[in-house]
Every structure is written in structure tokens, then in C-alpha cells.
Design an enzyme around this catalytic site. Structure first.
Site, PDB file in Angstrom:
ATOM      1  CB  CYS A 131     -58.825 -25.489  37.466  1.00 52.55           C
ATOM      2  SG  CYS A 131     -59.621 -27.052  37.422  1.00 52.55           S
ATOM      3  CD  GLU A 194     -55.846 -26.975  40.813  1.00 53.03           C
ATOM      4  OE1 GLU A 194     -55.719 -28.280  41.107  1.00 53.03           O
ATOM      5  OE2 GLU A 194     -56.945 -26.538  40.220  1.00 53.03           O
TER       6      GLU A 194
HETATM    7  C1  LIG Z   1     -58.829 -29.442  42.145  1.00 55.80           C
HETATM    8  C2  LIG Z   1     -58.812 -29.729  40.741  1.00 55.80           C
HETATM    9  N1  LIG Z   1     -58.111 -29.012  39.830  1.00 55.80           N
HETATM   10  C3  LIG Z   1     -58.363 -29.279  38.493  1.00 55.80           C
HETATM   11  C4  LIG Z   1     -59.207 -30.211  37.691  1.00 55.80           C
HETATM   12  C5  LIG Z   1     -58.814 -30.650  36.617  1.00 55.80           C
HETATM   13  N2  LIG Z   1     -60.403 -29.936  35.739  1.00 55.80           N
HETATM   14  C6  LIG Z   1     -59.788 -30.973  38.859  1.00 55.80           C
HETATM   15  N3  LIG Z   1     -60.648 -31.917  38.335  1.00 55.80           N
HETATM   16  N4  LIG Z   1     -59.669 -30.787  40.196  1.00 55.80           N
END
Ligand SMILES: Cc1ncc(CN)c(N)n1
Length: 211
Positions: A131, A194
Site C-alpha cells: 500500500c 491494489e
Molecule cells: C487502496 C490504497 N492503497 C494505498 C494507498 C496509499 N496509502 C491508498 N490511499 N489506498
């Protein structure tokens, strides 16, 4: 090579796919339809609340002060990201209360919370690192070509402070995790989720009130 570098390198295919995903390129060149971005922000606020809870479980399961403090610092970073989402919501009339998670959001948040709840902090780091590292990668990759209404999103993730948070989590991963199949699976699964999250946002869906 560190474990975090090895895991990141092993998912280079998914990182490249994310950089070329139509949702992501639409953010960079500003052509992404506004309602898709609004839907993403609502889903992402829901996601980030679960992500914060997973860090809190990391705090709870920490066996030493350094780990506890690192998870707490990372949790503060999510708070800042959520405030950014509050700003988008206020500006663009997105209702962040009562968001119904899409299947992609539920799959990701349930995976994170189940992993963190089990209490193996090394595996928790493996599930959470993509993430941070992926978004730092996207921000840095997109910033030279970013233009239009979503420029702030790109700038947020291109900021060296965000890369520093990713590095903090990677250092924790390197200290607490071994290269077991479970750790490798958790990292790869998070990378897949993701991409699934971008797919879900690109397809649309999920409720966005207040528009
Ligand atoms: C799904 C997702 N993945 C990662 C990030 C970055 N923290 C986010 N805001 N959202």
C-alpha cells in the site's frame, strides 16, 4: 538484498501494470471522469480507516517499544491521508459517511484486518507494505507528466515524506519478517488487491452521496 527489496522486485509486473492502469493514467493526465474519482475517494476513505485499524493491531501486537512507536508513527501518517480525503470531500461534495464498500474494497480490507488480527507482526508488515511502496512509486512515476484536477493526488504520493513512511514500514518488515511462504504470499496478495482496487474504481460502483 533486503527482504523488502526482494518482495518489491518480485512484484515488478504488478507495479508496472498499476502505473499503466487506465484509472491511474486518467489521474495523471486529468481525463479521469470526476464521478470515478469521487467514487474512489469514498472507497479509499473506507479503506484507509481499515488500514489505520490494522496499524493499531500492529501496535497492540508489538513486542518491543521500537515496533510500537513505528506502528504509531505510521498510523499518524494515515490520519494525515484521511484529512486529505476530507478536503476532497468538502471541495467536491463527496459524502464519506456511510460508504458501502465495493467487493474490491471489502476483499482488501478483510484481508488486511484478518492478517493483522492474527498477530504475526512480520506478516502484518508484508500485507501492509505494498500500500505504501506502490503509491510512493506511482507518485514518483507520475509527477513528471501530471496535469489537471488530480495533481494534488499525485503530489501527495510523490512527496518525499510519503516515501519515508514507506521506508519506515519496509524497515519494520525487514526487521520482523522472514522470507517464509506466508510472508511472500501476503505481500503478493496485497499487490494484487491494489490492482483490484484500481479495477473497481475504474469500473465505478459504490455509493457516493452528496453530489
Ligand atoms: C487502496 C490504497 N492503497 C494505498 C494507498 C496509499 N496509502 C491508498 N490511499 N489506498
Amino acid at each position: 538484498m533486503s527482504l523488502s527489496a526482494e518482495l518489491w522486485g518480485g512484484s515488478a509486473d504488478l507495479a508496472a501494470a498499476a502505473l499503466e492502469h487506465p484509472f491511474v493514467t486518467g489521474i495523471a493526465d486529468g481525463t479521469l471522469p470526476r464521478e470515478r474519482f469521487a467514487g474512489y475517494v469514498a472507497q479509499d476513505a473506507f479503506f484507509l480507516e481499515a488500514f489505520a485499524r490494522a496499524y493499531a493491531l500492529g501496535v497492540a501486537h508489538s513486542r518491543d517499544r521500537a515496533t510500537l512507536e513505528a506502528f504509531a508513527d505510521l498510523l499518524a501518517g494515515v490520519r494525515d491521508e484521511l484529512r486529505l480525503h476530507d478536503g476532497y470531500a468538502a471541495r467536491w461534495g463527496i459524502d464519506l459517511a456511510g460508504v458501502e464498500p465495493t467487493p474490491a474494497t471489502s476483499a482488501y480490507t478483510e484481508f488486511l484486518l484478518a492478517t493483522a488480527a492474527l498477530g504475526d507482526v512480520g506478516e502484518t508488515c508484508a500485507a501492509m507494505t505494498p500500500c505504501m511502496r506502490l503509491y510512493a512509486h506511482l507518485g514518483q512515476g507520475l509527477v513528471p507528466r501530471a496535469t489537471g484536477p488530480y495533481r494534488e493526488w499525485v503530489d501527495t504520493y510523490a512527496d518525499p515524506a510519503f516515501a519515508e513512511l514507506a521506508a519506515t514500514l519496509e524497515a519494520l518488515l525487514d526487521r520482523l519478517a522472514a522470507g517464509t511462504p506466508a510472508v511472500r504470499r501476503a505481500y503478493r496478495r496485497a499487490m494484487e488487491l491494489e490492482l483490484g482496487f484500481f479495477d473497481g474504481a475504474w469500473r465505478g460502483g459504490g455509493s457516493v452521496g452528496g453530489q
